[in-house]
Design an enzyme around this catalytic site. Structure first.
Site, PDB file in Angstrom:
ATOM      1  N   LYS A 123       0.599  -0.949   0.059  1.00 30.02           N
ATOM      2  CA  LYS A 123       0.154   0.352  -0.086  1.00 30.02           C
ATOM      3  C   LYS A 123       0.487   0.945   0.477  1.00 30.02           C
ATOM      4  CE  LYS A 123      -4.170  -2.582   0.857  1.00 30.02           C
ATOM      5  NZ  LYS A 123      -4.916  -3.011  -0.530  1.00 30.02           N
ATOM      6  N   HIS A 134      -6.604 -13.299  -8.118  1.00 28.23           N
ATOM      7  CA  HIS A 134      -7.595 -12.126  -6.700  1.00 28.23           C
ATOM      8  C   HIS A 134      -9.118 -12.305  -7.455  1.00 28.23           C
ATOM      9  CE1 HIS A 134      -8.962  -8.799  -5.134  1.00 28.23           C
ATOM     10  NE2 HIS A 134      -8.048  -8.558  -4.255  1.00 28.23           N
TER      11      HIS A 134
END
Length: 475
Positions: free
Chosen positions: A175, A294
């Site tokens: 992140k 994902h």
């Protein structure tokens, strides 16, 4: 057309529209071992009987159309048609039914999830006779599952490649997910891996944007992996997202990852598509790459309780199409995941044989025969206080992935990774000693804090963080 021709063409054929249930509702049908079985949650329009609605689903997802056609006489409908063989009301819901449909195996192309979904869910969801429709579960017979390669490697082969046993694997999503340069991105990867994580991860929407092109990211991440491996003596990996705008570009990125010698790549299987995913899974098996999956976009499909496709079906489809990891909810974090339902499809991902269990949302017994298993990934709003629950819920064969729960540590990325590794090792040791993680979890973490200042700092930061909302998807 001459009168004689008209007579011949009309023998045994009556034009017009007839009720679907006359042909496609067959309550006396005994299912075959080779049938693909589907459980649909059907909400008929007012005035439409449930038998007609269930038969309409069977018809429109197999051989039927809105009117009788004379070419029906050129084939055997009894051999090829889908059959609604049972209907039951949904407890506690008004005008909702579970319709069970059996499909002959010959309706489907071998080894193609794309074709299977095009048939079963491709057109019928827009049918006017239905107010809503949800595919709750599929039974994939061994005769069909054996036509798929499945996961590139599977759980045991992955553990052997990584030389890591007896505990869940630890990961972290880098992140902020967008905006970092490739060099700074690689630095964050190194710090997390050096601190004790097994994997770091590209976020699902990190592909090849102007601020960080894919090749630069791959190079800096590979450097970070090798440096962390040299310093820790452990095998490390980063999920390099190979998802791209074309299949050719996707494979090109996977080829470059293999040339760099990294152990794993990643794909967004729903936005990328099943055809692309299966192609990548085949490449990964042939070239020794693990494949992380994902599920970006899944909630668009699976979150509504009465319309769409349940994630357990998407999970089964992924096991067939191919993937070594897939995100599967957390039960305890910020993303949707009711415990019994989540554990139901976690078993469908990992185990070879899963018994029917309606209490966990499993409508059919599923026998995967020799298809390799998939590691479930718990990710989304989790931190060190969740570690005992995650270890107890998911067990050893899982990946626990902390993004903000690593990078949000007040001392930095590496201490965040240390905190997670210490918490995990403490939970695994306590479990192996016979302690109850569900009851003693907080005490176990507090004890570990005494000899890990990194963990103590993390516990202080996240002691008040909770994500307490009512689950949308309940039994």
């Amino acid at each position: 057309m001459s009168p004689q021709t008209e007579t011949k063409a009309s023998v045994g054929f009556k034009a017009g529209v007839k009720d679907y249930k006359l042909t496609y509702y067959t309550p006396d049908y005994e299912t075959k071992d080779t049938d693909i079985l589907a459980a649909f949650r059907v909400t008929p329009q007012p005035g439409v009987p449930p038998e007609e609605a269930g038969a309409a689903v069977a018809a429109e997802s197999s051989t039927g159309t809105w009117t009788t056609v004379w070419t029906d006489g050129l084939t055997s409908l009894d051999r090829y048609k889908g059959r609604c063989y049972h209907i039951e009301p949904v407890a506690g819901e008004e005008n909702q039914y579970i319709a069970y449909v059996a499909y002959p195996l010959d309706l489907f192309e071998e080894g193609s999830v794309t074709n299977m979904f095009t048939s079963i869910v491709g057109n019928v969801f827009g049918f006017k006779a239905l107010r809503a429709l949800r595919l709750e579960d599929l039974r994939i017979p061994p005769a069909y599952s054996k036509t798929f390669q499945g996961p590139p490697h599977g759980i045991q082969v992955e553990r052997d490649k990584l030389n890591k046993y007896g505990r869940p694997l630890l990961g972290c999503t880098i992140k902020p997910k967008l905006g970092l340069s490739a060099k700074n991105y690689g630095r964050a990867v190194y710090e997390c891996l050096r601190g004790g994580l097994d994997f770091t991860k590209d976020d699902e929407n990190v592909n090849s944007q102007p601020f960080m092109r894919w090749r630069d990211r791959f190079l800096f991440c590979a450097e970070a992996i090798y440096k962390a491996q040299a310093e820790t003596g452990e095998i490390k990996g980063h999920y390099l997202n190979a998802t791209a705008g074309t299949c050719e570009e996707m494979i090109k990125r996977a080829v470059f990852a293999r040339e760099l010698g990294v152990p794993i790549v990643m794909h967004d299987y729903l936005t990328g598509g099943f055809t692309a995913n299966t192609s990548l899974a085949h490449y990964c098996r042939d070239n020794g790459l693990l494949l992380h999956i994902h599920r970006a976009m899944h909630a668009v499909i699976d979150r509504q309780k009465n319309h769409g496709i349940h994630f357990r079906v998407l999970a089964k489809a992924l096991r067939m199409s191919g993937g070594d990891h897939i995100h599967a909810g957390t039960v305890v974090g910020k993303l949707e995941g009711e415990r019994e339902i989540t554990l139901g499809f976690v078993d469908l991902l990992r185990d070879d044989f899963i018994e029917k269990d309606r209490s966990r949302g499993i409508y059919f017994t599923q026998d995967w025969v020799s298809l390799p298993g998939v590691l479930p990934v718990a990710s989304g709003g989790i931190h060190v206080w969740h570690m005992p629950a995650l270890t107890e819920i998911f067990g050893d064969d899982s990946v626990l992935q902390f993004g903000g729960g690593t990078l949000g540590h007040p001392w930095g990325n590496a201490p965040g990774a240390v905190a997670n590794r210490v918490a995990l090792e403490a939970c695994v040791q306590a479990r192996n000693e016979g302690r109850d993680l569900a009851r003693e979890g907080n005490e176990i973490i507090r004890e570990a804090c005494k000899w890990s200042p990194e963990l103590a700092a993390a516990c202080e930061v996240w002691k008040e963080i909770k994500f307490e909302f009512e689950a949308m998807d309940t039994l």
